[in-house]
Design a protein around this motif. Sequence first.
Motif, PDB file in Angstrom:
ATOM      1  N   ALA A   1       0.833  -1.207   0.000  1.00 43.39           N
ATOM      2  CA  ALA A   1       0.000   0.000   0.000  1.00 43.39           C
ATOM      3  C   ALA A   1       0.864   1.253   0.000  1.00 43.39           C
ATOM      4  O   ALA A   1       0.611   2.207  -0.747  1.00 43.39           O
ATOM      5  CB  ALA A   1      -0.930  -0.003   1.212  1.00 43.39           C
ATOM      6  N   ALA A   2       1.900   1.254   0.833  1.00 38.92           N
ATOM      7  CA  ALA A   2       2.767   2.432   0.952  1.00 38.92           C
ATOM      8  C   ALA A   2       3.487   2.729  -0.350  1.00 38.92           C
ATOM      9  O   ALA A   2       3.683   3.892  -0.719  1.00 38.92           O
ATOM     10  CB  ALA A   2       3.776   2.222   2.077  1.00 38.92           C
ATOM     11  N   ARG A   3       3.863   1.690  -1.082  1.00 42.61           N
ATOM     12  CA  ARG A   3       4.592   1.912  -2.328  1.00 42.61           C
ATOM     13  C   ARG A   3       3.689   2.369  -3.468  1.00 42.61           C
ATOM     14  O   ARG A   3       4.169   2.729  -4.534  1.00 42.61           O
ATOM     15  CB  ARG A   3       5.369   0.647  -2.706  1.00 42.61           C
ATOM     16  CG  ARG A   3       6.526   0.389  -1.743  1.00 42.61           C
ATOM     17  CD  ARG A   3       7.344  -0.819  -2.112  1.00 42.61           C
ATOM     18  NE  ARG A   3       8.044  -0.635  -3.384  1.00 42.61           N
ATOM     19  CZ  ARG A   3       9.087  -1.367  -3.764  1.00 42.61           C
ATOM     20  NH1 ARG A   3       9.568  -2.307  -2.972  1.00 42.61           N
ATOM     21  NH2 ARG A   3       9.655  -1.162  -4.931  1.00 42.61           N
TER      22      ARG A   3
ATOM     23  N   ALA B   1       2.656   8.335  -3.444  1.00 45.46           N
ATOM     24  CA  ALA B   1       3.805   9.189  -3.757  1.00 45.46           C
ATOM     25  C   ALA B   1       4.588   9.466  -2.475  1.00 45.46           C
ATOM     26  O   ALA B   1       3.991   9.731  -1.429  1.00 45.46           O
ATOM     27  CB  ALA B   1       3.340  10.502  -4.381  1.00 45.46           C
ATOM     28  N   PRO B   2       5.928   9.385  -2.509  1.00 38.84           N
ATOM     29  CA  PRO B   2       6.726   9.567  -1.294  1.00 38.84           C
ATOM     30  C   PRO B   2       6.401  10.822  -0.502  1.00 38.84           C
ATOM     31  O   PRO B   2       6.352  10.787   0.724  1.00 38.84           O
ATOM     32  CB  PRO B   2       8.162   9.608  -1.838  1.00 38.84           C
ATOM     33  CG  PRO B   2       8.100   8.772  -3.065  1.00 38.84           C
ATOM     34  CD  PRO B   2       6.758   9.053  -3.678  1.00 38.84           C
ATOM     35  N   ALA B   3       6.166  11.931  -1.189  1.00 40.00           N
ATOM     36  CA  ALA B   3       5.881  13.185  -0.486  1.00 40.00           C
ATOM     37  C   ALA B   3       4.568  13.133   0.279  1.00 40.00           C
ATOM     38  O   ALA B   3       4.363  13.884   1.239  1.00 40.00           O
ATOM     39  CB  ALA B   3       5.865  14.347  -1.478  1.00 40.00           C
ATOM     40  N   ALA B   4       3.669  12.253  -0.144  1.00 37.57           N
ATOM     41  CA  ALA B   4       2.353  12.144   0.500  1.00 37.57           C
ATOM     42  C   ALA B   4       2.261  10.937   1.414  1.00 37.57           C
ATOM     43  O   ALA B   4       1.167  10.588   1.878  1.00 37.57           O
ATOM     44  CB  ALA B   4       1.266  12.060  -0.574  1.00 37.57           C
ATOM     45  N   LEU B   5       3.384  10.299   1.700  1.00 33.29           N
ATOM     46  CA  LEU B   5       3.377   9.055   2.468  1.00 33.29           C
ATOM     47  C   LEU B   5       3.159   9.325   3.952  1.00 33.29           C
ATOM     48  O   LEU B   5       4.049   9.805   4.660  1.00 33.29           O
ATOM     49  CB  LEU B   5       4.695   8.310   2.254  1.00 33.29           C
ATOM     50  CG  LEU B   5       4.799   6.909   2.853  1.00 33.29           C
ATOM     51  CD1 LEU B   5       3.687   6.008   2.342  1.00 33.29           C
ATOM     52  CD2 LEU B   5       6.159   6.306   2.549  1.00 33.29           C
ATOM     53  N   THR B   6       1.979   9.023   4.432  1.00 32.81           N
ATOM     54  CA  THR B   6       1.623   9.167   5.840  1.00 32.81           C
ATOM     55  C   THR B   6       0.867   7.926   6.289  1.00 32.81           C
ATOM     56  O   THR B   6       0.440   7.105   5.473  1.00 32.81           O
ATOM     57  CB  THR B   6       0.722  10.392   6.075  1.00 32.81           C
ATOM     58  OG1 THR B   6      -0.523  10.197   5.368  1.00 32.81           O
ATOM     59  CG2 THR B   6       1.393  11.676   5.598  1.00 32.81           C
ATOM     60  N   MET B   7       0.692   7.808   7.591  1.00 29.73           N
ATOM     61  CA  MET B   7      -0.081   6.691   8.138  1.00 29.73           C
ATOM     62  C   MET B   7      -1.502   6.716   7.585  1.00 29.73           C
ATOM     63  O   MET B   7      -2.058   5.688   7.217  1.00 29.73           O
ATOM     64  CB  MET B   7      -0.095   6.784   9.663  1.00 29.73           C
ATOM     65  CG  MET B   7       1.272   6.692  10.320  1.00 29.73           C
ATOM     66  SD  MET B   7       1.878   5.004  10.446  1.00 29.73           S
ATOM     67  CE  MET B   7       0.973   4.453  11.899  1.00 29.73           C
ATOM     68  N   GLN B   8      -2.091   7.920   7.526  1.00 29.52           N
ATOM     69  CA  GLN B   8      -3.469   8.036   7.061  1.00 29.52           C
ATOM     70  C   GLN B   8      -3.576   7.643   5.591  1.00 29.52           C
ATOM     71  O   GLN B   8      -4.532   6.971   5.191  1.00 29.52           O
ATOM     72  CB  GLN B   8      -3.966   9.470   7.258  1.00 29.52           C
ATOM     73  CG  GLN B   8      -5.438   9.667   6.914  1.00 29.52           C
ATOM     74  CD  GLN B   8      -6.348   8.869   7.815  1.00 29.52           C
ATOM     75  OE1 GLN B   8      -6.374   9.070   9.025  1.00 29.52           O
ATOM     76  NE2 GLN B   8      -7.125   7.951   7.239  1.00 29.52           N
ATOM     77  N   ALA B   9      -2.585   8.060   4.786  1.00 29.31           N
ATOM     78  CA  ALA B   9      -2.634   7.756   3.357  1.00 29.31           C
ATOM     79  C   ALA B   9      -2.595   6.248   3.123  1.00 29.31           C
ATOM     80  O   ALA B   9      -3.338   5.709   2.298  1.00 29.31           O
ATOM     81  CB  ALA B   9      -1.471   8.429   2.641  1.00 29.31           C
ATOM     82  N   VAL B  10      -1.735   5.543   3.866  1.00 20.21           N
ATOM     83  CA  VAL B  10      -1.637   4.092   3.717  1.00 20.21           C
ATOM     84  C   VAL B  10      -2.902   3.420   4.246  1.00 20.21           C
ATOM     85  O   VAL B  10      -3.419   2.474   3.644  1.00 20.21           O
ATOM     86  CB  VAL B  10      -0.393   3.559   4.445  1.00 20.21           C
ATOM     87  CG1 VAL B  10      -0.359   2.029   4.410  1.00 20.21           C
ATOM     88  CG2 VAL B  10       0.874   4.126   3.814  1.00 20.21           C
ATOM     89  N   ALA B  11      -3.403   3.912   5.368  1.00 18.52           N
ATOM     90  CA  ALA B  11      -4.636   3.351   5.934  1.00 18.52           C
ATOM     91  C   ALA B  11      -5.800   3.520   4.965  1.00 18.52           C
ATOM     92  O   ALA B  11      -6.641   2.628   4.825  1.00 18.52           O
ATOM     93  CB  ALA B  11      -4.948   4.023   7.261  1.00 18.52           C
ATOM     94  N   ASP B  12      -5.829   4.645   4.250  1.00 12.95           N
ATOM     95  CA  ASP B  12      -6.898   4.878   3.279  1.00 12.95           C
ATOM     96  C   ASP B  12      -6.820   3.877   2.127  1.00 12.95           C
ATOM     97  O   ASP B  12      -7.846   3.401   1.633  1.00 12.95           O
ATOM     98  CB  ASP B  12      -6.815   6.312   2.738  1.00 12.95           C
ATOM     99  CG  ASP B  12      -7.260   7.345   3.767  1.00 12.95           C
ATOM    100  OD1 ASP B  12      -7.923   6.967   4.753  1.00 12.95           O
ATOM    101  OD2 ASP B  12      -6.931   8.537   3.572  1.00 12.95           O
ATOM    102  N   VAL B  13      -5.586   3.565   1.681  1.00 11.37           N
ATOM    103  CA  VAL B  13      -5.427   2.595   0.607  1.00 11.37           C
ATOM    104  C   VAL B  13      -5.924   1.223   1.050  1.00 11.37           C
ATOM    105  O   VAL B  13      -6.589   0.504   0.304  1.00 11.37           O
ATOM    106  CB  VAL B  13      -3.948   2.506   0.162  1.00 11.37           C
ATOM    107  CG1 VAL B  13      -3.755   1.360  -0.826  1.00 11.37           C
ATOM    108  CG2 VAL B  13      -3.504   3.821  -0.472  1.00 11.37           C
ATOM    109  N   LEU B  14      -5.621   0.862   2.290  1.00 12.68           N
ATOM    110  CA  LEU B  14      -5.997  -0.449   2.811  1.00 12.68           C
ATOM    111  C   LEU B  14      -7.441  -0.513   3.293  1.00 12.68           C
ATOM    112  O   LEU B  14      -7.985  -1.594   3.499  1.00 12.68           O
ATOM    113  CB  LEU B  14      -5.062  -0.839   3.960  1.00 12.68           C
ATOM    114  CG  LEU B  14      -3.606  -1.124   3.574  1.00 12.68           C
ATOM    115  CD1 LEU B  14      -2.750  -1.275   4.823  1.00 12.68           C
ATOM    116  CD2 LEU B  14      -3.509  -2.372   2.718  1.00 12.68           C
ATOM    117  N   GLY B  15      -8.030   0.663   3.497  1.00  9.91           N
ATOM    118  CA  GLY B  15      -9.394   0.688   4.008  1.00  9.91           C
ATOM    119  C   GLY B  15      -9.483   0.309   5.470  1.00  9.91           C
ATOM    120  O   GLY B  15     -10.435  -0.364   5.892  1.00  9.91           O
TER     121      GLY B  15
END
Length: 248
Positions: free
Chosen positions: A35-37, A40-54
């Motif tokens: 999910a993290a990959r 985009a690196p500049a937007a990489l946050t816990m929330q961003a990854v959690a959103d991808v994973l739901g």
Amino acid sequence: MSGQKFGGPDTPAESGQTRGRGRPQKISREQILRAARSVAPAALTMQAVADVLGVDPTSLNYHVGGKEGLREMVARDVFESELRRVVLPAAGDWRDVLTLFATALRDAVVVVGTLIPYLQPSYTGGLGTLASVERVLQALTEAGFGIEEARGALILVTDTAASAGRDALTARRGADPEVAELAAALRAVPETEFPMLREVVAVSQRDRRGADEDRLSFDLTVIIAGLQQRLTSRRSPGMPIPRLRVPR
């Protein structure tokens, strides 16, 4: 590099993850990395990854522990993945093995890109890259170097290649701050002074990317020539090998 994505994960539907109430869902480190990959690196946050994973961001805490840990984990994964791509010859000249290894390491640093601050300068990869390091040491000892000599050569080449990768990233972002500072200092004195330094600045400001690639080639040529001379001269047993560090 700021908009770079390193690869996509399964979508929440594909991975069986759905956001729900109550106890946080259990997710794996591999799911988090995929999910993290995709972010985009500049937007990489816990929330961003959690959103991808739901899932809720707290579901990531066991594996990550925060944004800094998340970015370090991704930087290491990208770096190791790139280094694993290199296939060093099982037999062949030690100079070719060193050159392939150094080039692969430099390129891996470049691919990590804007996440490079989260990768420790001394980090050379995890278990997945040990085979390449072992092959470098093997090639050097088979050529006649002692294990301490091989260790010293590995450290020197690793530091040089990593430094070249970081310089290449600086070049992609624009003017090198050190070169810009030197240029500013030279503008404060008569043009007839420090002609060689002025020439260095001029060369450094031309086609930085190509210059950095040439720089690694030059550094390796000098290192290999020195190692070859050391091998030829057959140094006395027990002579210590200093641990050299390339300034960053």
